[in-house]
Motif scaffolding. Structure first.
Motif, PDB file in Angstrom:
ATOM      1  N   SER A 374      45.398  33.892  34.487  1.00  0.00           N
ATOM      2  CA  SER A 374      44.436  32.793  34.320  1.00  0.00           C
ATOM      3  C   SER A 374      43.917  32.346  35.678  1.00  0.00           C
ATOM      4  CB  SER A 374      45.105  31.634  33.579  1.00  0.00           C
ATOM      5  OG  SER A 374      45.524  32.050  32.310  1.00  0.00           O
ATOM      6  N   ARG A 375      43.153  33.215  36.296  1.00  0.00           N
ATOM      7  CA  ARG A 375      42.548  32.944  37.599  1.00  0.00           C
ATOM      8  C   ARG A 375      41.119  33.496  37.597  1.00  0.00           C
ATOM      9  NH1 ARG A 375      46.860  30.748  37.853  1.00  0.00           N
ATOM     10  NH2 ARG A 375      48.295  30.600  39.622  1.00  0.00           N
ATOM     11  N   SER A 376      40.220  32.780  38.232  1.00  0.00           N
ATOM     12  CA  SER A 376      38.915  33.375  38.518  1.00  0.00           C
ATOM     13  C   SER A 376      39.111  34.405  39.614  1.00  0.00           C
ATOM     14  CB  SER A 376      37.934  32.299  39.004  1.00  0.00           C
ATOM     15  OG  SER A 376      37.691  31.338  38.004  1.00  0.00           O
ATOM     16  N   MET A 377      38.288  35.453  39.602  1.00  0.00           N
ATOM     17  CA  MET A 377      38.413  36.505  40.611  1.00  0.00           C
ATOM     18  C   MET A 377      37.040  36.932  41.110  1.00  0.00           C
ATOM     19  SD  MET A 377      41.484  38.908  39.087  1.00  0.00           S
ATOM     20  CE  MET A 377      40.826  39.036  37.417  1.00  0.00           C
ATOM     21  N   PHE A 378      36.844  36.867  42.425  1.00  0.00           N
ATOM     22  CA  PHE A 378      35.653  37.407  43.072  1.00  0.00           C
ATOM     23  C   PHE A 378      36.109  38.531  44.001  1.00  0.00           C
ATOM     24  CE2 PHE A 378      33.227  33.057  43.171  1.00  0.00           C
ATOM     25  CZ  PHE A 378      33.140  33.077  41.788  1.00  0.00           C
ATOM     26  N   SER A 379      35.445  39.648  43.947  1.00  0.00           N
ATOM     27  CA  SER A 379      35.719  40.690  44.950  1.00  0.00           C
ATOM     28  C   SER A 379      34.715  40.530  46.089  1.00  0.00           C
ATOM     29  CB  SER A 379      35.633  42.090  44.337  1.00  0.00           C
ATOM     30  OG  SER A 379      34.329  42.373  43.870  1.00  0.00           O
ATOM     31  N   ILE A 380      35.220  40.592  47.305  1.00  0.00           N
ATOM     32  CA  ILE A 380      34.415  40.404  48.506  1.00  0.00           C
ATOM     33  C   ILE A 380      34.375  41.731  49.250  1.00  0.00           C
ATOM     34  CG2 ILE A 380      34.063  39.012  50.563  1.00  0.00           C
ATOM     35  CD1 ILE A 380      34.071  37.410  47.949  1.00  0.00           C
ATOM     36  N   ILE A 381      33.243  42.422  49.188  1.00  0.00           N
ATOM     37  CA  ILE A 381      33.113  43.760  49.759  1.00  0.00           C
ATOM     38  C   ILE A 381      32.350  43.643  51.073  1.00  0.00           C
ATOM     39  CG2 ILE A 381      32.409  46.138  49.287  1.00  0.00           C
ATOM     40  CD1 ILE A 381      32.334  45.388  46.292  1.00  0.00           C
ATOM     41  N   GLY A 382      33.109  43.344  52.117  1.00  0.00           N
ATOM     42  CA  GLY A 382      32.508  43.138  53.430  1.00  0.00           C
ATOM     43  C   GLY A 382      32.813  44.262  54.391  1.00  0.00           C
ATOM     44  N   ALA A 383      32.543  44.020  55.665  1.00  0.00           N
ATOM     45  CA  ALA A 383      32.785  45.022  56.697  1.00  0.00           C
ATOM     46  C   ALA A 383      34.260  45.410  56.711  1.00  0.00           C
ATOM     47  CB  ALA A 383      32.376  44.476  58.065  1.00  0.00           C
ATOM     48  N   GLY A 384      34.521  46.719  56.815  1.00  0.00           N
ATOM     49  CA  GLY A 384      35.896  47.204  56.860  1.00  0.00           C
ATOM     50  C   GLY A 384      36.546  47.400  55.510  1.00  0.00           C
ATOM     51  N   SER A 385      35.818  47.131  54.415  1.00  0.00           N
ATOM     52  CA  SER A 385      36.382  47.288  53.078  1.00  0.00           C
ATOM     53  C   SER A 385      36.582  48.747  52.718  1.00  0.00           C
ATOM     54  CB  SER A 385      35.467  46.637  52.033  1.00  0.00           C
ATOM     55  OG  SER A 385      35.400  45.244  52.194  1.00  0.00           O
ATOM     56  N   CYS A 386      37.502  48.989  51.786  1.00  0.00           N
ATOM     57  CA  CYS A 386      37.614  50.345  51.226  1.00  0.00           C
ATOM     58  C   CYS A 386      37.801  50.251  49.713  1.00  0.00           C
ATOM     59  CB  CYS A 386      38.730  51.142  51.893  1.00  0.00           C
ATOM     60  SG  CYS A 386      40.394  50.566  51.611  1.00  0.00           S
ATOM     61  N   PHE A 387      36.804  49.677  49.059  1.00  0.00           N
ATOM     62  CA  PHE A 387      36.801  49.625  47.605  1.00  0.00           C
ATOM     63  C   PHE A 387      36.394  50.997  47.071  1.00  0.00           C
ATOM     64  CE2 PHE A 387      36.622  45.037  48.326  1.00  0.00           C
ATOM     65  CZ  PHE A 387      37.446  44.561  47.313  1.00  0.00           C
TER      66      PHE A 387
END
Length: 555
Positions: A374-387
């Motif tokens: 039960s949490r909101s979730m935002f993914s933050i795809i910034g510099a250095g990410s490896c999604f």
């Protein structure tokens, strides 16, 4: 007293040598889990765990025992769950513990026990690990729900032992770990018989329990051990697990806890209490990684996908149980996307190997736990990410994703990538892959996405493919994310929980979505109604010699 239930931090650490409530015995291809609850060893003060009743501490050990069987004893094909106590299998969740608990504690307790039992069914379905419930005594409430999670249920026919779901007539609440759904959806008990069963506090015994489909077989006490052995051998023969497999050791997680957050080898959890948010950053593979199945086995629990999954799983549980006001999770990654894709390719190549298969199962259950938190979730795809690949599942699990689109230094711009792992190997609890669910299983769209596997996509391409939500440039990046965070945490947590649960699992329902959706919604409501938890509610007066006083209005 409700405050006492939550002030002390709960750690999800356990090991067989320190179990207080379970005995794990492995004999060849059969493991025996004997429930022997120490009534004086509750997780919190104020109650005794009599009659093999359980609290979170008991189920925490069960979860650990199942993990040990999966990874340390992979030759085991059948787990027999029984009791070390005479004429008593399990009385279910401890009622006095529930009476002392806050609403949030009760709900998270039920969620964890649900996930443990769902994991048993997942291991049976996906990995061939079969479960046999040997009910050698009275089995009530959550004890019967534990049995319902097994492949087969055997009941001793001693004229006194019964199975029951007495929560409604005794406590004014509902069975908390899927009992209502499993007796009709899984065991196909007729609805009218299920109605009789669920409103009879004394339960059903012997031949009638078998006739109604509540158990699979019964036997007199003198013949019960033989029946258990025979059925365990039959389930073992039906399993596809490798009898020659040699296990690995699951070492304790390397985790440090301080006021700033939780710090693991591959996972960093940072608290921002002012913003009511936590950042969960997951690192990709580091250093030289295995390239052969022999090297994977040599790495053991330090193999990146397994180590990462265990740490993420622990972090989810720690946040859920200990940090209820951090309502927004900011999901980030760092590392080399190519290394993640290489790891995924290795898992695909050796997916029939027991350790790889179990690791994929661990990933599947871990991401599934994230979905129902039960949490909101935002993914933050910034510099250095490896999604990429497996780690892109974090972005797919998020309620929305932000990807940096433009910057002065083009080399710092992030790229995302899909792998075969994103196409159904790590489904949500509703059985749908996150990528497929995102596009409502549109066949044409899924074929187009398959052509993108292995390609590194910038923000423009990711946005066009529908793989991210918003793609600000570097001028707007920080402000847009800050505003999004501020807006999200300003909304009602209750409304957000209901909204997110409704949006995350679009499409067809299955047993688990009913358990997490219908049960969670109704049980949440029932737990705060005076008929259950008021001063004269059934849960509060149980065992005190008083009769509950109900508000007779139907709402």
């Amino acid at each position: 007293m409700p405050d006492v239930m939550e002030k002390q931090m709960v750690l999800f650490d356990a090991a067989p040598e320190s179990y207080r409530h379970w005995k794990l015995k492995v004999d060849g291809r059969v493991a025996r889990l004997l429930m022997d609850v120490n009534e004086d060893a509750g997780l919190r003060p104020g109650y005794k765990l009599k009659l093999n009743s359980y609290d979170l501490g008991v189920d925490l050990e069960l979860h650990d025992a199942l993990q040990r069987i999966r990874f340390e004893h992979p030759a085991v094909a059948c787990v027999v769950i029984s009791s070390a106590k005479e004429r008593m299998f399990c009385a279910g969740a401890n009622i006095y513990m529930l009476g002392l608990s806050s609403h949030g504690w009760k709900v998270n307790f039920c969620k964890f026990t649900n996930e443990t039992r769902n994991g048993m069914e997942d291991s049976s379905r996906e990995d061939g690990l079969k479960f046999l419930a040997a009910l050698n005594g009275t089995t009530a409430g959550g004890g019967y729900e534990l049995a319902l999670a097994c492949d087969e249920i055997l009941l001793v026919d001693d004229r006194s032992s019964a199975v029951s779901l007495p929560e409604t007539p005794l406590l004014g609440v509902l069975p908390g770990t899927g009992g209502l759904t499993r007796i009709v959806d899984k065991r196909r008990v007729r609805r009218d018989l299920a109605d009789l069963f669920c409103t009879n506090a004394d339960g059903v015994k012997g031949e009638r329990a078998k006739q109604w489909g509540l158990v699979d077989e019964i036997a007199a006490p003198a013949k019960f051990a033989g029946l258990v052995q025979e059925r365990a051998q039959r389930l073992t023969a039906s399993s596809r697990r490798n009898a020659e497999a040699k296990g690995i050791r699951l070492n304790p997680l390397k985790r440090k806890i301080d006021d700033a957050g939780y710090h693991y080898e591959l996972v960093e959890v940072s608290f921002d209490r002012a913003a009511r948010a936590a950042t969960v950053k997951v690192s990709g593979p580091r250093g030289v990684q295995p390239k052969t199945i022999e090297e994977i086995h040599a790495a053991g629990d330090a193999w990146w996908p397994l180590e990462m999954a265990r740490e993420v799983d622990d972090a989810i549980l720690m946040l859920r149980t200990n940090e209820s006001e951090l309502g927004l999770l900011l999901l980030k990654t760092e590392g080399d996307s190519a290394a993640v894709l290489a790891s995924d390719a290795l898992m695909m190549e050796f997916r029939e190997d027991w350790l790889v298969r179990e690791t994929i199962g661990m990933l599947r259950r871990t991401f599934g736990r994230l979905d129902v938190s039960s949490r909101s979730m935002f993914s933050i795809i910034g510099a250095g990410s490896c999604f990429a690949g497996t780690l892109f599942e974090l972005a797919l699990a998020a309620d929305r994703s932000y990807m940096l689109a433009a910057a002065e230094d083009e080399a710092t711009l992030p790229k995302i990538a899909l792998s075969e792992m994103n196409f159904g190997l790590l489904p949500m609890v509703n059985g749908a892959g996150r990528l497929a669910a995102r596009f409502y299983s549109d066949a044409e769209k899924m074929e187009a996405l398959k052509k993108l596997r292995g390609r590194k996509l910038d923000a423009e391409a990711a946005l066009e493919a529908g793989l991210v939500t918003v793609a600000p440039d570097d001028l707007d990046w920080e402000d847009e994310i800050r505003i999004a965070i501020e807006e999200r945490v300003s909304l009602s947590p209750d409304a957000l929980t209901g909204m997110e649960a409704s949006l995350r699992f679009a499409g067809n329902e299955n047993l688990l979505t009913k358990v997490f959706g219908r049960l969670s919604a109704w049980q949440n409501w029932v737990f705060i109604r005076p008929n259950a938890t008021g001063d004269q509610g059934a849960l509060k007066v149980f065992g005190k010699g008083s009769k509950a006083k109900f508000d007779w209005e139907r709402v």
